[in-house]
Write a protein that holds these residues in place. Sequence first.
Motif, PDB file in Angstrom:
ATOM      1  N   VAL A 180       0.839  -1.208   0.000  1.00  0.00           N
ATOM      2  CA  VAL A 180       0.000   0.000   0.000  1.00  0.00           C
ATOM      3  C   VAL A 180       0.872   1.255   0.000  1.00  0.00           C
ATOM      4  O   VAL A 180       0.642   2.206  -0.775  1.00  0.00           O
ATOM      5  CB  VAL A 180      -0.945  -0.003   1.222  1.00  0.00           C
ATOM      6  CG1 VAL A 180      -1.641   1.350   1.365  1.00  0.00           C
ATOM      7  CG2 VAL A 180      -1.976  -1.114   1.096  1.00  0.00           C
ATOM      8  N   ILE A 181       1.885   1.263   0.866  1.00  0.00           N
ATOM      9  CA  ILE A 181       2.776   2.431   0.944  1.00  0.00           C
ATOM     10  C   ILE A 181       3.514   2.632  -0.382  1.00  0.00           C
ATOM     11  O   ILE A 181       3.659   3.764  -0.865  1.00  0.00           O
ATOM     12  CB  ILE A 181       3.793   2.245   2.096  1.00  0.00           C
ATOM     13  CG1 ILE A 181       3.055   2.216   3.440  1.00  0.00           C
ATOM     14  CG2 ILE A 181       4.825   3.357   2.090  1.00  0.00           C
ATOM     15  CD1 ILE A 181       3.937   1.840   4.618  1.00  0.00           C
ATOM     16  N   GLN A 182       3.952   1.535  -0.983  1.00  0.00           N
ATOM     17  CA  GLN A 182       4.689   1.637  -2.247  1.00  0.00           C
ATOM     18  C   GLN A 182       3.829   2.216  -3.361  1.00  0.00           C
ATOM     19  O   GLN A 182       4.298   3.064  -4.138  1.00  0.00           O
ATOM     20  CB  GLN A 182       5.220   0.258  -2.648  1.00  0.00           C
ATOM     21  CG  GLN A 182       6.229   0.289  -3.771  1.00  0.00           C
ATOM     22  CD  GLN A 182       6.848  -1.070  -4.023  1.00  0.00           C
ATOM     23  OE1 GLN A 182       6.202  -1.943  -4.588  1.00  0.00           O
ATOM     24  NE2 GLN A 182       8.092  -1.265  -3.607  1.00  0.00           N
ATOM     25  N   VAL A 183       2.588   1.782  -3.442  1.00  0.00           N
ATOM     26  CA  VAL A 183       1.691   2.296  -4.477  1.00  0.00           C
ATOM     27  C   VAL A 183       1.404   3.777  -4.253  1.00  0.00           C
ATOM     28  O   VAL A 183       1.460   4.591  -5.197  1.00  0.00           O
ATOM     29  CB  VAL A 183       0.384   1.480  -4.514  1.00  0.00           C
ATOM     30  CG1 VAL A 183      -0.642   2.170  -5.409  1.00  0.00           C
ATOM     31  CG2 VAL A 183       0.644   0.070  -5.013  1.00  0.00           C
ATOM     32  N   LEU A 184       1.094   4.158  -3.028  1.00  0.00           N
ATOM     33  CA  LEU A 184       0.765   5.561  -2.725  1.00  0.00           C
ATOM     34  C   LEU A 184       1.921   6.493  -3.053  1.00  0.00           C
ATOM     35  O   LEU A 184       1.742   7.520  -3.721  1.00  0.00           O
ATOM     36  CB  LEU A 184       0.369   5.697  -1.253  1.00  0.00           C
ATOM     37  CG  LEU A 184      -0.973   5.075  -0.840  1.00  0.00           C
ATOM     38  CD1 LEU A 184      -1.192   5.211   0.665  1.00  0.00           C
ATOM     39  CD2 LEU A 184      -2.121   5.719  -1.598  1.00  0.00           C
TER      40      LEU A 184
END
Length: 421
Positions: A21-25
């Motif tokens: 999730v953090i990587q996509v954001l």
Amino acid sequence: LCLAQLSDKYGRKPILFASLVIQVLFGVLAGVAPEYFTYTFARLMVGATTSGVFLVAYVVAMEMVGPDKRLYAGIFVMMFFSVGFMLTAVFAYFVHDWRWLQIALTLPGLIFMFYYWIIPESARWLLSKGRKDCAIANMQKAARFNKVEISDEALSELLDEGENSEEKAKQKLEDQELDEGPPPSVWDLFCYPNLRRKTLLIFLDWLVTSGVYYGLSWNTNNLGGNVLLNFVISGAVEIPAYIFLLLTLNRWGRRSILCGCLVMAGLSLLATVIIPERMHTLMIACAMLGKLAITASYGTVYIFSAEQFPTVVRNVALGAASMVARISGMMAPFLNFLATIWKPLPLLICGSLSLAAGLLSLLLPETHNKPMLETIADGERFGKKTKGDVYLETGQELRAAEAQPLKGSGETNGSTIANGH
């Protein structure tokens, strides 16, 4: 490194998807960043979460299978990495604006969010935390999916057999009052001589393999011809490398393959130094042969490292190795600037480092067909020389012999076993 430590503490699955999730954001944020600081911070977060996505997923794949299937689990994960490598050039061919390219490369990560309902928590991690019921429940789900019937009692009995050696090791730790200290961490890898020696050798292999791998990947501009085509070829040669590993790793062992591939990479890259510049095709062929060999060593070092480190610190140890690898990865673009001094210089440096690392890899113990190590005590005993100069290459008890204590006191001449390679 922090994400790897958290995955050892809180579980593989929650950290894997939190990192995703953090990587996509932040990947999207990097594409729309209005100024340099925001872009740099976003790229920093994308890079930091790599160990939380790729490495944790790799560890989950390795921990899901038994010793005879670890090779396939590890290599197929690495093959998909190579496919993604080649797809980067395909995206760059169709998307020319760097902002849209960044976003286009990030958004496919949303697809993997649905894996949350597919991927179970690692059974090995659950057992290491004493959550046996959860491990049995996950294995029953897998059994139903594969249309296999097995009772909870049979699974429990099977797990009890596997826990015998772990319980003995834990008892020895208690006898030495190691259990009163903090929980296992990456620092434990440096507290005991044999474990420290193996850790430093593994870190060196990661440092060299990563530096040479990315040095060759970013050196495609200096090879001449179409840059994107060279990039695709550079990724395509990785597939035969992984096929080679599938055919040989379970036959020849991890150590000999790692050593051979690093030495082959070194010799191939050193050969480019003596090839005349007019022999352009031969130079590219040697460079690609070096890329094939270093890719094979990359695939091997992942599996070899995962089998060298015990379960209690496996993920954080791989995270630390990956962190060391990033040091040489960061230096790779600057290494290519040396081509302005002398064009073959980057390949000369990469070849020399590969050759040295390959020969030093022979100092590591073989892990082929050996049980996964569970505790710090297992990791210290594995590959440790006895008084008879024989390697103990097992994470379990050898017959009725007394295992060597961690502190090196009260050693005995227990049963010996020849090198498993």
